[in-house]
Design a protein around this motif. Structure first.
Motif, PDB file in Angstrom:
ATOM      1  N   PRO A 152      35.683  77.505  64.083  1.00 13.23           N
ATOM      2  CA  PRO A 152      35.609  76.111  63.627  1.00 13.23           C
ATOM      3  C   PRO A 152      36.941  75.580  63.121  1.00 13.23           C
ATOM      4  N   SER A 153      36.972  74.296  62.776  1.00 18.49           N
ATOM      5  CA  SER A 153      38.192  73.650  62.304  1.00 18.49           C
ATOM      6  C   SER A 153      38.507  74.115  60.883  1.00 18.49           C
ATOM      7  N   GLY A 154      39.662  74.758  60.732  1.00 22.78           N
ATOM      8  CA  GLY A 154      40.065  75.216  59.402  1.00 22.78           C
ATOM      9  C   GLY A 154      40.438  74.073  58.481  1.00 22.78           C
ATOM     10  N   HIS A 155      41.075  73.028  59.003  1.00 23.04           N
ATOM     11  CA  HIS A 155      41.407  71.863  58.178  1.00 23.04           C
ATOM     12  C   HIS A 155      40.147  71.237  57.579  1.00 23.04           C
ATOM     13  N   THR A 156      39.116  71.093  58.406  1.00 22.39           N
ATOM     14  CA  THR A 156      37.886  70.451  57.933  1.00 22.39           C
ATOM     15  C   THR A 156      37.183  71.312  56.890  1.00 22.39           C
ATOM     16  N   ALA A 157      37.033  72.606  57.175  1.00 19.58           N
ATOM     17  CA  ALA A 157      36.357  73.487  56.214  1.00 19.58           C
ATOM     18  C   ALA A 157      37.143  73.579  54.911  1.00 19.58           C
ATOM     19  N   SER A 187      36.935  64.966  53.287  1.00 25.27           N
ATOM     20  CA  SER A 187      36.674  65.957  54.335  1.00 25.27           C
ATOM     21  C   SER A 187      36.232  65.302  55.642  1.00 25.27           C
ATOM     22  N   LEU A 188      35.480  64.222  55.571  1.00 24.88           N
ATOM     23  CA  LEU A 188      35.094  63.508  56.793  1.00 24.88           C
ATOM     24  C   LEU A 188      36.310  62.893  57.463  1.00 24.88           C
ATOM     25  N   GLY A 189      37.191  62.290  56.661  1.00 21.63           N
ATOM     26  CA  GLY A 189      38.393  61.680  57.233  1.00 21.63           C
ATOM     27  C   GLY A 189      39.343  62.712  57.822  1.00 21.63           C
ATOM     28  N   VAL A 190      39.488  63.869  57.174  1.00 20.28           N
ATOM     29  CA  VAL A 190      40.373  64.914  57.699  1.00 20.28           C
ATOM     30  C   VAL A 190      39.837  65.432  59.028  1.00 20.28           C
ATOM     31  N   ALA A 211      30.602  75.033  57.917  1.00 25.23           N
ATOM     32  CA  ALA A 211      31.149  76.239  57.292  1.00 25.23           C
ATOM     33  C   ALA A 211      31.547  75.983  55.838  1.00 25.23           C
ATOM     34  N   GLY A 212      32.214  74.853  55.578  1.00 26.31           N
ATOM     35  CA  GLY A 212      32.595  74.543  54.195  1.00 26.31           C
ATOM     36  C   GLY A 212      31.396  74.282  53.307  1.00 26.31           C
ATOM     37  N   LEU A 213      30.368  73.618  53.837  1.00 21.12           N
ATOM     38  CA  LEU A 213      29.182  73.329  53.040  1.00 21.12           C
ATOM     39  C   LEU A 213      28.408  74.605  52.710  1.00 21.12           C
ATOM     40  N   LEU A 214      28.381  75.545  53.643  1.00 20.60           N
ATOM     41  CA  LEU A 214      27.719  76.819  53.357  1.00 20.60           C
ATOM     42  C   LEU A 214      28.383  77.544  52.184  1.00 20.60           C
ATOM     43  N   ILE A 215      29.689  77.507  52.122  1.00 16.82           N
ATOM     44  CA  ILE A 215      30.394  78.167  51.017  1.00 16.82           C
ATOM     45  C   ILE A 215      30.089  77.482  49.692  1.00 16.82           C
ATOM     46  N   MET A 216      30.078  76.168  49.693  1.00 16.74           N
ATOM     47  CA  MET A 216      29.801  75.453  48.450  1.00 16.74           C
ATOM     48  C   MET A 216      28.367  75.678  47.978  1.00 16.74           C
ATOM     49  N   LEU A 217      27.429  75.773  48.905  1.00 16.45           N
ATOM     50  CA  LEU A 217      26.038  76.003  48.512  1.00 16.45           C
ATOM     51  C   LEU A 217      25.798  77.439  48.060  1.00 16.45           C
ATOM     52  N   ALA A 218      26.608  78.378  48.534  1.00 11.10           N
ATOM     53  CA  ALA A 218      26.409  79.785  48.180  1.00 11.10           C
ATOM     54  C   ALA A 218      27.147  80.202  46.920  1.00 11.10           C
TER      55      ALA A 218
END
Length: 367
Positions: A152-157, A187-190, A211-218
């Motif tokens: 996945p996109s590393g910038h976005t995550a 994050s949406l704009g990036v 991927a980023g949202l999974l980390i924040m929720l965990a």
């Protein structure tokens, strides 16, 4: 008490009571739904389904050619998703919060989230090996397992995690809502900016958001580990400070005793001082020196003294022999310029030009 806005910058007297997020049912449901979405995107790309076709349509549309006036601004805006600059900025802010609130939790939470991001996103990137739009070789292909590292996109995550951690660590519900909206917008704009400049497929961005949202929720699952790490670090710091304090010179502990040089005087030396000298005996020659300080070396003896018993009352000779063997133990008096530290001699005149020293009681008087 300060009432201006700068009072908020002062350090708090004690750590505040911050409610740590828990893994509630609502959060578990969001985590499960996001995980299903994550797996669905991976399967859709691997199957070369409609999502891959959409990737190619957006790529061939070339958004950077449709709106070229935005290119200069978006080149700087996409930096908000780079891991190095964003991590430094957020770490500086959380470091100040850690100092102000007497806790290491903000910095430890940031470090935990970035570690999880590097492990999870990096493993998927290298495992799937997808090529980017600029390196695609066949139109309509998913470009998987070709040695790439963009899915996945590393910038976005990174944008989701780095800016979302500010909302996660917010101390009030109002601040959490505002910071959540800001992190979502950034994050949406990036993610869309990476699609605009052609460095990522659209599916890369979708998987990066998930991927980023999974980390924040965990993150609440890792709160006990963060707490134990904070306690361990603080205990190590306390023990290090204690060893440093004990290893240095301690205040109030006296050092080695230093003898004080007190001039000896012949004032008040009489039968009482001579009697004390006889009582000490010949076995303690250093007692008087240790109490009264070091003495100057005795000079060479003068001419032979008169035989004992001559020129004095009975008992004077014994006292004279005791005096010559051990010296006179004088009482301590304040030092003065005219005081003498040498025992008197019957046949020698004093060196000083002052008045002659007072002879010992009962001894012969110098002519």
């Amino acid at each position: 008490m300060r009432t201006d806005i700068f009072a908020r910058l002062d350090r708090e007297p004690e750590p505040p009571k911050i409610e740590i997020p828990r893994m509630s049912r609502h959060r578990i449901a969001l985590f499960g739904g996001t995980l299903v979405f994550y797996l669905a995107i991976v399967v859709a790309v691997l199957d070369s389904s409609w999502l891959v076709a959409l990737d190619w349509k957006v790529m061939l549309f070339r958004p950077y050619q449709q709106w070229p006036e935005l290119h200069a601004f978006l080149d700087y805006y996409v930096v908000l998703g780079q891991r190095g600059p964003t991590a430094v900025m957020v770490a500086a802010w959380l470091g100040w919060r850690s100092w102000r609130q007497h806790t290491l939790r903000p910095l430890l939470t940031l470090g935990t989230s970035l570690l999880l991001l590097n492990i999870s996103v990096g493993a998927v990137k290298l495992g799937l090996g997808r090529l980017g739009p600029h390196y695609a070789t066949q139109i309509g292909s998913a470009e998987m397992f070709a040695g790439g590292d963009i899915f996945p996109s590393g910038h976005t995550a990174n944008a989701v995690v780095t800016w979302g951690i500010l909302a996660y660590l917010a101390t009030t519900p109002r601040a959490r809502r505002y910071l959540s909206a800001v992190s979502a917008f950034v994050s949406l704009g990036v993610g869309l900016t990476t699609v605009y400049i052609g460095t990522h497929w659209l599916s890369d961005v979708l998987l990066g958001w998930a991927a980023g949202l999974l980390i924040m929720l965990a993150l609440p699952w890792f709160e006990p580990l963060i707490t134990r790490a904070e306690i361990w670090i603080l205990s190590v710091r306390a023990s290090w400070r204690a060893r440093r304090t004990l290893g240095g010179p301690s205040a109030g502990v006296p050092g080695e005793p230093v003898p004080v040089l007190v001039p000896r005087t012949l004032e008040g030396v009489g039968d009482g001082a001579t009697a004390r000298s006889e009582a000490e005996g010949p076995g303690l020659p250093g007692t008087s020196q240790a109490l009264d300080g070091p003495q100057e070396p005795e000079s060479a003896p003068g001419p032979a003294a008169e035989p004992p018993g001559a020129g004095g009352p009975p008992g004077t000779a014994g006292r004279s022999r005791a005096h010559s063997a051990h010296g006179v133990r004088a009482e301590r008096t304040p030092p003065g310029p005219a005081a003498s530290r040498r025992p008197p001699h019957a046949d020698r005149t004093p060196r000083s030009s002052a008045a002659p020293a007072r002879p010992v009681t009962g001894g012969p008087v110098a002519p």
